[in-house]
Design a protein around this motif. Structure first.
Motif, PDB file in Angstrom:
ATOM      1  N   ASP A  97      24.818  12.743  -9.563  1.00  0.00           N
ATOM      2  CA  ASP A  97      25.567  13.990  -9.555  1.00  0.00           C
ATOM      3  C   ASP A  97      27.037  13.729  -9.231  1.00  0.00           C
ATOM      4  N   ALA A  98      27.291  12.878  -8.252  1.00  0.00           N
ATOM      5  CA  ALA A  98      28.676  12.550  -7.897  1.00  0.00           C
ATOM      6  C   ALA A  98      29.407  11.913  -9.074  1.00  0.00           C
ATOM      7  N   LEU A  99      28.720  11.018  -9.785  1.00  0.00           N
ATOM      8  CA  LEU A  99      29.324  10.383 -10.951  1.00  0.00           C
ATOM      9  C   LEU A  99      29.616  11.391 -12.048  1.00  0.00           C
ATOM     10  N   SER A 100      28.734  12.369 -12.213  1.00  0.00           N
ATOM     11  CA  SER A 100      28.945  13.373 -13.266  1.00  0.00           C
ATOM     12  C   SER A 100      30.194  14.203 -12.998  1.00  0.00           C
ATOM     13  N   PHE A 101      30.539  14.381 -11.716  1.00  0.00           N
ATOM     14  CA  PHE A 101      31.757  15.126 -11.398  1.00  0.00           C
ATOM     15  C   PHE A 101      33.005  14.411 -11.913  1.00  0.00           C
ATOM     16  N   VAL A 102      32.945  13.088 -12.003  1.00  0.00           N
ATOM     17  CA  VAL A 102      34.107  12.329 -12.475  1.00  0.00           C
ATOM     18  C   VAL A 102      34.484  12.754 -13.894  1.00  0.00           C
ATOM     19  N   PHE A 103      33.478  12.952 -14.747  1.00  0.00           N
ATOM     20  CA  PHE A 103      33.748  13.367 -16.125  1.00  0.00           C
ATOM     21  C   PHE A 103      34.414  14.745 -16.151  1.00  0.00           C
ATOM     22  N   SER A 104      33.945  15.644 -15.292  1.00  0.00           N
ATOM     23  CA  SER A 104      34.535  16.966 -15.229  1.00  0.00           C
ATOM     24  C   SER A 104      35.968  16.900 -14.727  1.00  0.00           C
ATOM     25  N   LEU A 105      36.224  16.086 -13.715  1.00  0.00           N
ATOM     26  CA  LEU A 105      37.567  15.976 -13.156  1.00  0.00           C
ATOM     27  C   LEU A 105      38.542  15.388 -14.166  1.00  0.00           C
ATOM     28  N   VAL A 106      38.106  14.373 -14.894  1.00  0.00           N
ATOM     29  CA  VAL A 106      38.975  13.761 -15.903  1.00  0.00           C
ATOM     30  C   VAL A 106      39.311  14.779 -16.995  1.00  0.00           C
ATOM     31  N   SER A 107      38.325  15.549 -17.433  1.00  0.00           N
ATOM     32  CA  SER A 107      38.580  16.540 -18.476  1.00  0.00           C
ATOM     33  C   SER A 107      39.559  17.598 -17.995  1.00  0.00           C
TER      34      SER A 107
ATOM     35  N   GLN B 130      21.853  19.427 -11.627  1.00  0.00           N
ATOM     36  CA  GLN B 130      20.412  19.594 -11.536  1.00  0.00           C
ATOM     37  C   GLN B 130      19.770  18.510 -10.668  1.00  0.00           C
ATOM     38  N   PHE B 131      20.380  17.321 -10.630  1.00  0.00           N
ATOM     39  CA  PHE B 131      19.851  16.253  -9.781  1.00  0.00           C
ATOM     40  C   PHE B 131      19.944  16.652  -8.313  1.00  0.00           C
ATOM     41  N   THR B 132      21.073  17.251  -7.924  1.00  0.00           N
ATOM     42  CA  THR B 132      21.212  17.700  -6.532  1.00  0.00           C
ATOM     43  C   THR B 132      20.317  18.895  -6.245  1.00  0.00           C
TER      44      THR B 132
ATOM     45  N   SER C 110      29.529  20.007 -19.341  1.00  0.00           N
ATOM     46  CA  SER C 110      28.154  19.723 -19.768  1.00  0.00           C
ATOM     47  C   SER C 110      27.567  18.562 -18.973  1.00  0.00           C
ATOM     48  N   ILE C 111      28.326  17.485 -18.837  1.00  0.00           N
ATOM     49  CA  ILE C 111      27.838  16.337 -18.069  1.00  0.00           C
ATOM     50  C   ILE C 111      27.668  16.714 -16.614  1.00  0.00           C
ATOM     51  N   SER C 112      28.620  17.470 -16.064  1.00  0.00           N
ATOM     52  CA  SER C 112      28.534  17.885 -14.672  1.00  0.00           C
ATOM     53  C   SER C 112      27.345  18.815 -14.431  1.00  0.00           C
ATOM     54  N   ALA C 113      27.041  19.688 -15.393  1.00  0.00           N
ATOM     55  CA  ALA C 113      25.922  20.620 -15.241  1.00  0.00           C
ATOM     56  C   ALA C 113      24.597  19.876 -15.157  1.00  0.00           C
ATOM     57  N   ILE C 114      24.442  18.825 -15.966  1.00  0.00           N
ATOM     58  CA  ILE C 114      23.224  18.013 -15.879  1.00  0.00           C
ATOM     59  C   ILE C 114      23.157  17.315 -14.528  1.00  0.00           C
TER      60      ILE C 114
ATOM     61  N   SER D 278      20.764  22.145 -19.700  1.00  0.00           N
ATOM     62  CA  SER D 278      20.822  21.287 -18.512  1.00  0.00           C
ATOM     63  C   SER D 278      19.668  21.607 -17.561  1.00  0.00           C
ATOM     64  N   MET D 279      19.269  22.888 -17.501  1.00  0.00           N
ATOM     65  CA  MET D 279      18.151  23.277 -16.643  1.00  0.00           C
ATOM     66  C   MET D 279      16.815  22.829 -17.209  1.00  0.00           C
ATOM     67  N   LEU D 280      16.771  22.626 -18.509  1.00  0.00           N
ATOM     68  CA  LEU D 280      15.538  22.122 -19.129  1.00  0.00           C
ATOM     69  C   LEU D 280      15.410  20.610 -18.981  1.00  0.00           C
ATOM     70  N   VAL D 281      16.547  19.906 -19.093  1.00  0.00           N
ATOM     71  CA  VAL D 281      16.527  18.440 -19.107  1.00  0.00           C
ATOM     72  C   VAL D 281      16.723  17.847 -17.716  1.00  0.00           C
TER      73      VAL D 281
END
Length: 428
Positions: free
Chosen positions: A190-200, A30-32, A23-27, A154-157
């Motif tokens: 966007d790069a930071l959001s990938f960190v949450f996905s990788l940790v999970s 959208q920035f990229t 979810s965090i990565s999907a948001i 994520s596409m809305l926000v």
């Protein structure tokens, strides 16, 4: 995987980890998706260059999708997804650093776009294949609905937040790039959001990681085995062929036609396109929520439900030929989005229940290829057709073609039988 019948997928620890990180990565994605086209236009001012960058991402993604599915089945969906998202995180971080440092150039944009496209060729089938390993079959529909709802939210926000960040972070020009600070920060988020996905993904425990399937033959042989397995399953084969036909005759024309509609016939220009896409995403969100009710009503007649939905959606799309209002267009696309959301959640859940785990990556990659591989080719043809036919003719032809294809396929026993879970025979 003990779980009471009908319990929420969120009761599963590993599903919660995947859902939260994704979810965090999907948001962040959208920035990229907003910043990359803006960066190209700021560097070149050329729509042609933007199209080339998007093609540089899309073509390798489509070309390597089937190989990605085979690699997922040979290794593990979690491991492949972890590696692919790790590569994406590195590439987006490099892009952020180059933009903020004023060192970005177009050849670097092309190179990074190519790398991102290759990584997503492995990430997409891995993401679809991991879900059946985390929740019981009875919870797959609810799990897919949650993921679709998350993607639509994520596409809305995401785009609104990205646009605000880019505009407020505009501070002069760096090596010919206006809005460099805002753009760089968007990529950094966007790069930071990938960190949450990788940790999970690191924390998730998947049975297949510790009990891998024997690797019989090479990767290309595994791709061939996956295609043969899908071909041997008559209802699954019929649906993949149906999806391919729909992608060719409908997906491409709509992809090209909507921007042209907003630019030439609607009253708000570029803003209208954003409203249309938001309406479609909102409709899909509603559709994903209604998918459970629809599945209960039709029971094992999912094939008839999908064909009925497509026959109606085709008429709604054909109505865009007469549209001159942003509000009317948004209502039509919200309707098609809702119908598409119901169909997508139910059919993907059926496939995940039907296919054996060791074939899941290849099966899902083949299905994705029908859209991501054939869609861009169809869009190119549709763009050329607009030099010969009018935009209303394109919409009417695409919409009526969808209705005609869906209605004609209702006589197919294979498509009508879709809905009964069945594991395909084991294959190498």
């Amino acid at each position: 995987m003990p779980s009471p019948l009908g319990a929420s997928p969120l009761a599963q620890r590993d599903f919660r980890l995947l859902f939260g990180g994704s979810s965090i990565s999907a948001i962040g994605d959208q920035f990229t998706l907003v910043a990359l086209p803006w960066l190209v236009l700021k560097l070149t001012g050329s729509p042609a260059a933007l199209g080339l960058v998007l093609a540089t991402m899309a073509l390798p993604r489509a070309a390597f999708m089937l190989i990605g599915g085979a690699v997922v089945d040979r290794l593990s969906p979690r491991r492949v997804l972890l590696a692919a998202r790790g590569v994406n995180a590195l590439l987006v971080s490099l892009l952020a650093a180059l933009v903020l440092g004023g060192a970005i150039q177009m050849w670097l944009v092309y190179a990074l776009a190519l790398g991102i496209g290759l990584a997503t060729a492995f990430a997409y089938p891995a993401g679809s294949a991991i879900l059946p390993q985390l929740v019981p079959p009875t919870q797959l529909r609810a799990a897919n609905a949650l993921f679709m709802a998350m993607r639509q939210l994520s596409m809305l926000v995401g785009p609104a937040l990205a646009g605000l960040l880019i505009s407020t972070g505009a501070h002069g020009v760096h090596v010919g790039v206006a809005d460099a600070t805002g753009l760089g920060l968007a990529f950094a988020i966007d790069a930071l959001s990938f960190v949450f996905s990788l940790v999970s993904l690191v924390l998730i425990r998947v049975h297949g990681d510790h009990h891998p399937r024997p690797r019989d033959g090479g990767v290309l042989a595994n791709v061939g085995a996956g295609i043969r397995a899908v071909w041997a399953d008559l209802p699954l084969r019929a649906f993949v062929l149906y999806a391919a036909v729909v992608s060719v005759f409908v997906g491409g024309p709509i992809q090209v036609g909507l921007p042209m509609l907003a630019n030439t016939r609607l009253d708000l220009g570029a803003t209208a396109l954003g409203i249309l896409m938001t309406a479609n995403g909102g409709g899909m969100l509603v559709g994903s929520m209604l998918s459970g009710l629809a599945a209960k009503l039709v029971r094992n007649r999912l094939g008839l439900m999908v064909l009925g939905i497509d026959s109606v959606a085709g008429l709604v799309l054909a109505a865009l030929a007469f549209d001159h209002s942003t509000l009317t267009g948004a209502a039509l696309l919200a309707t098609t989005g809702m119908l598409g959301g119901i169909a997508q959640v139910t059919i993907v859940s059926w496939i995940q229940q039907r296919v054996a785990p060791e074939m899941m990556g290849r099966t899902m990659s083949l299905l994705m290829f029908t859209f991501m591989g054939l869609g861009p080719l169809s869009a190119a043809v549709a763009g050329s057709l607009l030099k010969l036919i009018s935009l209303p003719t394109l919409f009417a032809g695409a919409g009526l073609a969808l209705t005609a294809i869906a209605l004609s396929c209702m006589v197919s026993p294979a498509l009508r039988s879709i809905g009964t879970p069945l594991r395909v025979p084991d294959a190498a």
